[in-house]
Each structure stands twice: as structure tokens, then as C-alpha cells.
Design an enzyme around this catalytic site. Structure first.
Site, PDB file in Angstrom:
ATOM      1  CD  GLU A   9      -1.259  -1.979   2.543  1.00  0.00           C
ATOM      2  OE1 GLU A   9      -0.063  -2.307   2.472  1.00  0.00           O
ATOM      3  OE2 GLU A   9      -2.018  -2.324   3.460  1.00  0.00           O
ATOM      4  CG  ASP A  95      -1.228  -3.070   6.185  1.00  0.00           C
ATOM      5  OD1 ASP A  95      -0.025  -3.329   6.024  1.00  0.00           O
ATOM      6  OD2 ASP A  95      -1.656  -1.927   6.399  1.00  0.00           O
ATOM      7  CG  ASP A  97      -5.874  -4.621   8.380  1.00  0.00           C
ATOM      8  OD1 ASP A  97      -5.781  -4.673   7.139  1.00  0.00           O
ATOM      9  OD2 ASP A  97      -5.652  -3.587   9.031  1.00  0.00           O
ATOM     10  CD  GLU A  99      -9.972  -0.493   4.843  1.00  0.00           C
ATOM     11  OE1 GLU A  99     -10.276   0.282   3.930  1.00  0.00           O
ATOM     12  OE2 GLU A  99     -10.802  -0.943   5.655  1.00  0.00           O
ATOM     13  CE1 TYR A 319      -0.825  -3.092   9.556  1.00  0.00           C
ATOM     14  CE2 TYR A 319      -2.453  -4.456  10.651  1.00  0.00           C
ATOM     15  CZ  TYR A 319      -2.132  -3.481   9.727  1.00  0.00           C
ATOM     16  OH  TYR A 319      -3.128  -2.895   8.978  1.00  0.00           O
ATOM     17  NE  ARG A 321      -4.879   1.025  11.026  1.00  0.00           N
ATOM     18  CZ  ARG A 321      -4.028   1.533  10.142  1.00  0.00           C
ATOM     19  NH1 ARG A 321      -3.208   0.717   9.492  1.00  0.00           N
ATOM     20  NH2 ARG A 321      -3.978   2.827   9.899  1.00  0.00           N
ATOM     21  CG  HIS A 366      -3.214  -8.989  13.461  1.00  0.00           C
ATOM     22  ND1 HIS A 366      -3.917  -7.836  13.215  1.00  0.00           N
ATOM     23  CD2 HIS A 366      -3.347  -9.753  12.362  1.00  0.00           C
ATOM     24  CE1 HIS A 366      -4.451  -7.898  12.001  1.00  0.00           C
ATOM     25  NE2 HIS A 366      -4.116  -9.050  11.471  1.00  0.00           N
TER      26      HIS A 366
END
Length: 943
Positions: A9, A95, A97, A99, A319, A321, A366
């Protein structure tokens, strides 16, 4: 030689990952999402019907979304497609997750690769993690994509249905969203508690005793065998809720005087000692990191996530989040090893520590936020970071290491002392012999354990606590007499519930299971950017507009702002992510209703009449009502008889709970600003007055009332009085008549420019003092220069480049790196309207409340891309003149789009949805052209 295209990203990630991959890998960035729900107004003409035309989501046909690649991302997509032509494999490394999974899916849908596709995920950017990720690729998880898409559609439906109601009944520019509304409600409810709060007064006695030549302070706890009241014994209405003694001032002052005079014999009554054990806090999750960074570093939630993002993308932390406090075996070993090296082998327990997840709705499994790698870099050895990044890294490092250290141990001693009976006045004034009792607690830490590395912060409590401390109490024994060194009677008042801070609000949202930690930063920013909340220090204070919004939602959308209902949505989204819930069925129940709840559509259709005036009114006293007007809140005082009501502006700095009946009366009795006559203009004889207007204080001349027109003739337009704003250095209370006349004389003619023949004038404008020569202008250094600058000085300023002075002062951050679209260097500057991000072509204002100095390069590029996608701001006047032409010209492109849209629709119908990442199947319709809209601000804020 093979060529594998890796897409991430962020441009920062490109640099970080490239150094760990070989020459056969080409790494490129999508710079976030490449497409999103199209703005309804940008849909092809034939699609602007029904629910699709309203939401860009076809709610009547399986909630099918209509996606479009934004104009800002077309160049990125073109470059990615060009790179894909020479690649023999595509690796989507966004990523790990929901998103990130959705970004990968959209890339797959748009790029339509004809080569093998793999999904690569990692939770840290290190050599070891990247090597491991290369060998453990997988397919795209369609369930995660479904969960993210459901959330996106849910937010679109919520925002587009509820926000227009707010615009009509409260005010323009407002927005509603699931978590945003719940967070605002929490803050408003706390302010309501403060508004209803009634304080209570009580007295206490603190005494200084001495034993073995060591002083210590005690607190009176009992008198005449009855416990003395503290703040916890009163409710929010100032009433006692426990059977305790409320100490009066005469009793407290008499006891303190008798103690200080040595008239009260005090002995140790009992000593109770208990072992003390304290465990370390779990490693950071997103929520706890935001809380602790707020407490210890005074970072906002957005600032914390921005700094953490930079640390992650540069390979310093895992990470950022995550809902999980778990550490990998590798991380546990690294933390234990480092703790042993730094604090000794006895600081590490025999067995590793494992932490369970206490979150009501844990998301993907995670790892906790921790330093990256199998060996943690110490903060002092960290390179290539700024001061804020180093501080946050140190916080994460300390918390991670401490989490694997031994418990702190010690002893807590509670000493109770008895005072001999003395004659004291009771509540009725009767003097009675009363014995007294005092207490003090102290904690002695005998083994610091994890405290040697880190101690968790705490939010401010409502009541004063007798905090445990590490100082030793004197060696005491039961029956021992102590001497009195001093005593003081103290008056106390109960305090209202404390306002939320960002840290405490995040904590409550997390405990209630509302929203996701990854969204909290944007929620904190949104409720402030929308004007629902302002910060006072660290406290979050709701505006009166927030009261009206919450009242409307509670009265007409009650279920949507219920905390349990909002939290249940998160659980349902988790079920969709796990493949246990069908997204279409769930969205249908939410929007159209079910046996359990009426559904958003039914609520909107049956709103009935909403009295906007009543909604925006709050009764303050029998005669005063607070109302929300077009320009903010004001107090309306009912007039006697049939006269017009009086209006009083509410000072901006006044919090809602401070607008008490007493304060209202004070505002009513205050002299009316603007009624002060400064003098008369000797030339015209008109009064010169100072006033306080909507845009600040100003001086004006008072013109006589115009004569009534003759019968049958139109009334002439009244002449406008001369007016001038006060300088920033002036105030309405101290401005003089001479000051006013000087201001009214502006603009001042400095001289005539010989070369052009134009007059050079000095004047005061909306954005400060400036010079004007024809159409050319230059800013003056200050307001006083308007009256002091001469022609030579003015010509010197005009000889300089127009923005020379301003440019040298505006750069806050210079990233030195180009924007991936424009290719120009990205900077953060401070301009006339505040700080903004720019690449020299596109300017983006930094949201109010955000710290411009903490913006990362990745965030800056994202902000520029979002603004570029919206296109240039159109003037209202131009928009009004355009419809006639648009009606004619818009139809031709529509015909072209029809064919494209039909092809897209046909392709969508023919293609079946596959579970493999290689599949380019879509249940979504792809548009070929779109421009994200202004309404997207409501939409994206809906979370």
C-alpha cells in the site's frame, strides 16, 4: 530470469521491503485503496435510478456495490498494469487485516492478471519475516473481504440515510455514523451528568504525627465511633448514600486546634500488614497503545497511529492494528533475554507469561505491538527516527520487555491510631466528649521486578485516593504513643464525573466492544473536525450542537445509538469474516428490518414530524432558553408582553456544564457590548461607537434614521455607515475615540508610485495588514505598519517577490520525497488558513486539532491523493450558472457509458465468484470513471 511484481500500500513500504527481496522482485505501491464506492452523482445516467442511484449500492438486488477507480488512482493503476505485463507472477502484499485484504481484492479485480497470483502477509518488516512470508503465501480470504465490504456498505447506508436528517433539523455539514454517533453520545451523556451534578461540602482533618523521629501524615477516619464522610459517600445530587458522619466546620477546626495544641493523646491502635504483589501489564494492543501514549506522551489517537505507522513501515515495530496482546515465542524469548541482561536474571520469572484477550470483540489473531525482529533494538540504538518516533518506540519497547518480567513484591501496612476523647461540638452545636481515629497506609516494595523497566499510567480518578507509596512508615508497635507535629482542618467539595479524554474514551469504547481499535483514531478526529467536540487541555467537551444531534438520534433513531446494538454489529461483522454469517442476509436485516428490530429504512420512512426548534432548544431557567442558531448557540430571554425576545451570544469558551442559572443571570446583567459611545465625529456630528459583532469587535458611526419617503414614492436605500475592525492589539473596553477615527480613516494613502502612477495604500483586511498598488498587494509585517510605513518602505516591499517573506516561514516538514503521481516534493507548510500538505500542485488543509509536525510521508501522500480525487473546488456562483449547459452536454457521454456499464454488468453476471486469489470474478460492478464527491466526507466518517 523471473520477474515477480509485489504490490504494497505505502511508498515507504516499497523502500523497506525492496531491500529484503532479490533482483527478481519489483515492488510497487498502490498508495492505499485504488477504488471505492462511486459517488451517486457520478454514476452513469442509466444507473441513477432507485437505490443504486441513491447509495451506489443496489439494496434491492443483494446490496451490490458499484465501485469505481478514482481519477487520482488512474495513473497508479496504469503504472501497475504496465509493470504486470512484464511480470510472470503477482504477489499482493497488503496489510494482513480486513482493510488490507480488501485492497488486495480490489487490485485483483482491476488489474485482471493473467499470471499466477499469491497473497503474502507479514506482521513486521524484517529480513526474517519477509523470507518467511515468501514461503507461506495463500489465496485471498473472501470472507475477510465480505466483512470489510459489509462494513463499507453499512456505513454508506447509515451516513446517507441519517446525515440528511441532521442537515435539515440541526445544521448543514453534520454527519452521522455508527461509532461516531456512539462516541458523541458517551461524551454528551457525561456532560449531562455534570449539568445535573449538585456538589456537597464536607470537612476533614489531616494531621502530622511523629514516631522514632520520623514524620508521617494521617487522615481522620472516625469520630465518636462513626466513619467520617468522604467524597465517595455522596451521590451526584449532593445527598448522602451511606450511614456516615458529615464533619462540620466547627467540629473539624476545634479538633485540629486541640491536636495541634497537644491536648489529644494519640496511640497506635492496630497495625495490619499484608503482602503486596503487582503483575505487569500486557503488551500493547492498538487500544492500549493509544491510551498510554495519550497519558505519557500526550499524543492524540491520530498522532499515535501516524507515528506507529511510520515505525512499522520502516521495520522498527510489528503491525500496529491489532486486538491481541499475545507475543510470539520468538518475541517472548527476546523480551526475557533483554530483561535478564538489563535487570538481572532474578527479574525474569521461571516460566514465560501468556496474556489472554479481554476485548469484547477480538478481531484477527495478530500479535501484540512490539519491537520488530528476534532481537529487540534498544531505544538508544535506534537510528533513522525522529524524536516522536523514538519516544513511542521506547514506550513499546519498555512495555514489551516488562510484560515478561517478574511480579513486583512488597508489604502494605495499614496503621490505625486512636485519639483520646475530647469535647467537640456536634452537628447541632452541642459539646460532647468524642474519641477520634486516624489511619494511614504505606507500601514498601521489597522487589521491584517489572517496575524496574515500566509502570503503566492511569487515567485521573474522580475522587482523591490515598495512593500507595514506597516510602517506609516508622517502626511502630501497638499501644505506642505518637506525638503530634501539626494538624489542619480542610473543606472539601464533591466533584462531578470527569470528562472523557481521548485515552479514557478509547478505553470505554474498547470495553463496550464498539468499533475497532484501528478506527478509534479517525473517530477521535472526526468528532472534533465536525464540531461535536472541542478539546480543553486533554478533556473532550461537547458542543451544544452535539447535544442536539444526540437528542435527535435518541428520539428518532434510538436503536442505532444503543451501545449494545452498536457492539453487536461488530460481533456480526466478525461472524461474516469467519464465514459464519451471510452478508446479504445480515444487511437485509439491518436495512429492511427483522423480528428483532424495525430496520433503518422503516425508521426513516416513519420519522414523522420533527420539531427542529424544540430539538435545538434547551431550557436553562424559567425565562432563558438556549438555542442553536445558524451562527452558533445563543440565549433567548423571553420578553415581557408582546415585545421581541432578547438574544445573548454564548461565549465560545463556555462549556455546557458551566452555563448554570447563575452564569445565565450574569450574562443577562452584563453591559451590552457595542453600546459604548466613544465620541462624535467633528466633521459629521455622528456618534462613533464600538460594537461586538459576529466576526469580532469593530467601530462604526451611527447614522441618523432616514426620512420617510413621500407618499407613493419608493424608499431610498439607506446609506451604509463607515465601519472598521479593531486591531488584534485593541479591545472594546480600552479602544479610544482617536483609535476609532484612525481606523475609520483607512485605507491610508502612503504615496503615489511614479512608475505606474497608481496610489499606494495601506489597509487592514480579513487576513491582516497589507499594501495595495493597483491590483498588486504585499503583506505588511504588522498592523501598526499601516500608519507608520512610508513610500520608500512600501516600494521596498513591492520590489520583493510576492510571497518571499511568507515562504521562508511556512515549511513545517520537508519530506524530500516526491509524490508518486505528480513527481513533486511533498511538504507540510503553515499558510494563511493554517497548516496544509502540498506537493506544489494540490493543497490539503490539515484537520483542526491534528499536529501538523507529526504527519508522516505516507499519510501526506494519502491526503494529497484524496484531495486530488475530489477535484478542484467549484465556486457556488459557477455551479448556479452551469445547469443549462450540463443538461445538454452530459447526455452524450452518458450514451457511451451505457454500453460500458452493460458490458460490465454482463461480465459480472457471467462470472462466478471463486475462492482463489487468482480469480477475477466479481459480485461487484466496476465503473470505468468516477470522481469521489463531497458527500464522501459523510460516508467515510460514518465509522
Amino acid at each position: 530470469m523471473s520477474n515477480k511484481l509485489v504490490i504494497v500500500e505505502s511508498p515507504t513500504k516499497v523502500k523497506s521491503i525492496s531491500k529484503y527481496l532479490g533482483d527478481e522482485y519489483t515492488v510497487m505501491a498502490s498508495v492505499g485503496h485504488i477504488r471505492d464506492l462511486i459517488e451517486p452523482k457520478n454514476l452513469p445516467a442509466e444507473q441513477k435510478q432507485g437505490s443504486l442511484g441513491k447509495f451506489s449500492v443496489d439494496v434491492d438486488n443483494g446490496f451490490e456495490p458499484y465501485y469505481a477507480v478514482s481519477d487520482a488512482k488512474k495513473k497508479t493503476v496504469t503504472e501497475l498494469k504496465r509493470a504486470l505485463k512484464t511480470a510472470d507472477e503477482l504477489i499482493l502484499a497488503t496489510d494482513e487485516d480486513r482493510e488490507g485484504e480488501a485492497i488486495a481484492w480490489h487490485l485483483l479485480e482491476v488489474l485482471k492478471p493473467k499470471v499466477p497470483v499469491r497473497r503474502m502477509v507479514f506482521h513486521e518488516i524484517t529480513q526474517e519475516a519477509i523470507e518467511k512470508a515468501k514461503d507461506a503465501t495463500r489465496d485471498i480470504d473472501e470472507h475477510l473481504v465480505d466483512a470489510q465490504e459489509t462494513r463499507r456498505i453499512l456505513d454508506r447506508l447509515y451516513g446517507y440515510e441519517v446525515s440528511p436528517v441532521l442537515w435539515r433539523k440541526v445544521g448543514p455539514g453534520l454527519s452521522a455514523g455508527r461509532v461516531q454517533s456512539a462516541a458523541t453520545r458517551l461524551i454528551v451523556e457525561r456532560e449531562r451528568e455534570r449539568l445535573a451534578f449538585v456538589s456537597a461540602t464536607y470537612w476533614g482533618v489531616d494531621a502530622d504525627f511523629t514516631a522514632s523521629n520520623q514524620p508521617f501524615t494521617v487522615r481522620l477516619t472516625q469520630l465518636d465511633g462513626k466513619r467520617v464522610a468522604t467524597g465517595r459517600d455522596f451521590d451526584d445530587h449532593g445527598q448522602l448514600k451511606n450511614d456516615v458522619l458529615v464533619l462540620t466546620e466547627p467540629t473539624a477546626t476545634t479538633l485540629a486546634s486541640e491536636l495541634e495544641a497537644g491536648n489529644v493523646a494519640v496511640n497506635v491502635e492496630s497495625i495490619e500488614s499484608k503482602p503486596y504483589t503487582r503483575r505487569p501489564a500486557a503488551p500493547f494492543t492498538t487500544s492500549t497503545l493509544q491510551q498510554e501514549a495519550s497519558r505519557k506522551l500526550h499524543f492524540s489517537a491520530r498522532q499515535t497511529m501516524s507515528v506507529a505507522q511510520s515505525l512499522y513501515e520502516n521495520g522498527h515495530i510489528t503491525y500496529m492494528r491489532t486486538d491481541s496482546p499475545n507475543l510470539s515465542t520468538q518475541a517472548i524469548q527476546a523480551a526475557r533475554s533483554q530483561a535478564s541482561q538489563l535487570y538481572g536474571a532474578d527479574s525474569v520469572p521461571d516460566k514465560p507469561r501468556y496474556y489472554g484477550n479481554k476485548s469484547k470483540n477480538a478481531q484477527e489473531a495478530h500479535e501484540a505491538i512490539r519491537p520488530a525482529g528476534s532481537e529487540f533494538v534498544r531505544p538508544s540504538a535506534l537510528t533513522g527516527v525522529n524524536d516522536q518516533e523514538r519516544k513511542l518506540y521506547e514506550l513499546i519497547w519498555k512495555r514489551t520487555v516488562a510484560s515478561q518480567m517478574a511480579d513486583a513484591k512488597g508489604q502494605t501496612a495499614t496503621v490505625t491510631l486512636a485519639g483520646a476523647a475530647i469535647e467537640l461540638p456536634d452537628a447541632s452545636g452541642t459539646v460532647t466528649p468524642m474519641p477520634s481515629q486516624y489511619q494511614v497506609s504505606g507500601t514498601v516494595i521489597t522487589f521491584r521486578g517489572f517496575l524496574a523497566a515500566y509502570e503503566e499510567g492511569q487515567d485521573a480518578g474522580r475522587h482523591d485516593k490515598q495512593a500507595a507509596n514506597e516510602s517506609k512508615l516508622p517502626q511502630l508497635s501497638e499501644g505506642e504513643a505518637v506525638s503530634v507535629a501539626g494538624a489542619e482542618a480542610k473543606s472539601h467539595e464533591t466533584t462531578p464525573p470527569p470528562r472523557y479524554t481521548e485515552a479514557s474514551l478509547v478505553k470505554v469504547l474498547d470495553e463496550l466492544g464498539i468499533g475497532r481499535p484501528s478506527t478509534y483514531a479517525s473517530i477521535m478526529a472526526t468528532i472534533q473536525d465536525r464540531g461535536y467536540v472541542v478539546r480543553r487541555g486533554t478533556a473532550l467537551v461537547p458542543s451544544w450542537t452535539a447535544f442536539s444531534v444526540v437528542r435527535l438520534l435518541e428520539d428518532h433513531f434510538h436503536e442505532l445509538v444503543e451501545y449494545d446494538f452498536t457492539a453487536q454489529m461488530e460481533s456480526d461483522l466478525d461472524a461474516i469474516a469467519a464465514g459464519d454469517q451471510d452478508r446479504v442476509v445480515w444487511l437485509g436485516n439491518f436495512y429492511f428490518g427483522s423480528d428483532d428490530h424495525p430496520g433503518l429504512r422503516r425508521v426513516i420512512d416513519n420519522l414523522g414530524e420533527i420539531d427542529a426548534r424544540a430539538l435545538n432548544s434547551t431550557k436553562l431557567t424559567d425565562t432563558a432558553t438556549l438555542r442553536i442558531g445558524r451562527y452558533g448557540p445563543y440565549i433567548e430571554i423571553a420578553a415581557e408582553g408582546e415585545g421581541d425576545p432578547r438574544r445573548i451570544n454564548v461565549p465560545e469558551e463556555l462549556a455546557p456544564d458551566e452555563l448554570t442559572a447563575e452564569k445565565v443571570q450574569e450574562l443577562i446583567d452584563a453591559p451590552v457590548a457595542g453600546d459604548r459611545v466613544l465620541g462624535q465625529d467633528p466633521e459629521t456630528g455622528h456618534d462613533i461607537v464600538v460594537k461586538d459583532g459576529r466576526f469580532g469587535p469593530y467601530v462604526s458611526e451611527v447614522l441618523p434614521e432616514p426620512e420617510a419617503p413621500e407618499p407613493g414614492k419608493r424608499k431610498k436605500a439607506a446609506p451604509k455607515p463607515r465601519t472598521a475592525s479593531l486591531f488584534k492589539s485593541m479591545s472594546p473596553e480600552t479602544v479610544t475615540f482617536d483609535d476609532a477615527m484612525k481606523l475609520l480613516s483607512l485605507p491610508r494613502v502612503v504615496g503615489v508610485d511614479e512608475e505606474s502612477g497608481n496610489e499606494v495604500t495601506a489597509q487592514n483586511g480579513r487576513y491582516g495588514a497589507y499594501l495595495k498598488k493597483g491590483t498588486d498587494t504585499r503583506s505588511l509585517p504588522d498592523e501598526d505598519s499601516i500608519f507608520t510605513i512610508d513610500l520608500a518602505g512600501a516600494q521596498e516591499l513591492f520590489a520583493q517577490p510576492k510571497y518571499a517573506n511568507r515562504q521562508s516561514k511556512t515549511v513545517i516538514l520537508d519530506f524530500g520525497e516526491p509524490d508518486p503521481v505528480s513527481g513533486k516534493v511533498v511538504k507540510v507548510k503553515d499558510g494563511r488558513f493554517g497548516p496544509y500538505v502540498t506537493d506544489g500542485e494540490t493543497n490539503v488543509t490539515v484537520p483542526r486539532g491534528a499536529d501538523a509536525s507529526t504527519i508522516t510521508f505516507a499519510r501526506a501522500v494519502e491526503m494529497i491523493a484524496e484531495k486530488r480525487a475530489k477535484g478542484p473546488t467549484k465556486r457556488r456562483t459557477a455551479a448556479k450558472k452551469a445547469p443549462a449547459k450540463k443538461t445538454t452536454t452530459a447526455k452524450k457521454p452518458a450514451a457511451k457509458k451505457t454500453t460500458a456499464a452493460k458490458k460490465a454488468s454482463t461480465a459480472k453476471t457471467r462470472t462466478a465468484k471463486s475462492t482463489t486469489a487468482k480469480s477475477t470474478a466479481a459480485k461487484k460492478t466496476t465503473a470505468t470513471k468516477s470522481t469521489p464527491s463531497k458527500a464522501a466526507t459523510t460516508d467515510t466518517a460514518a465509522e
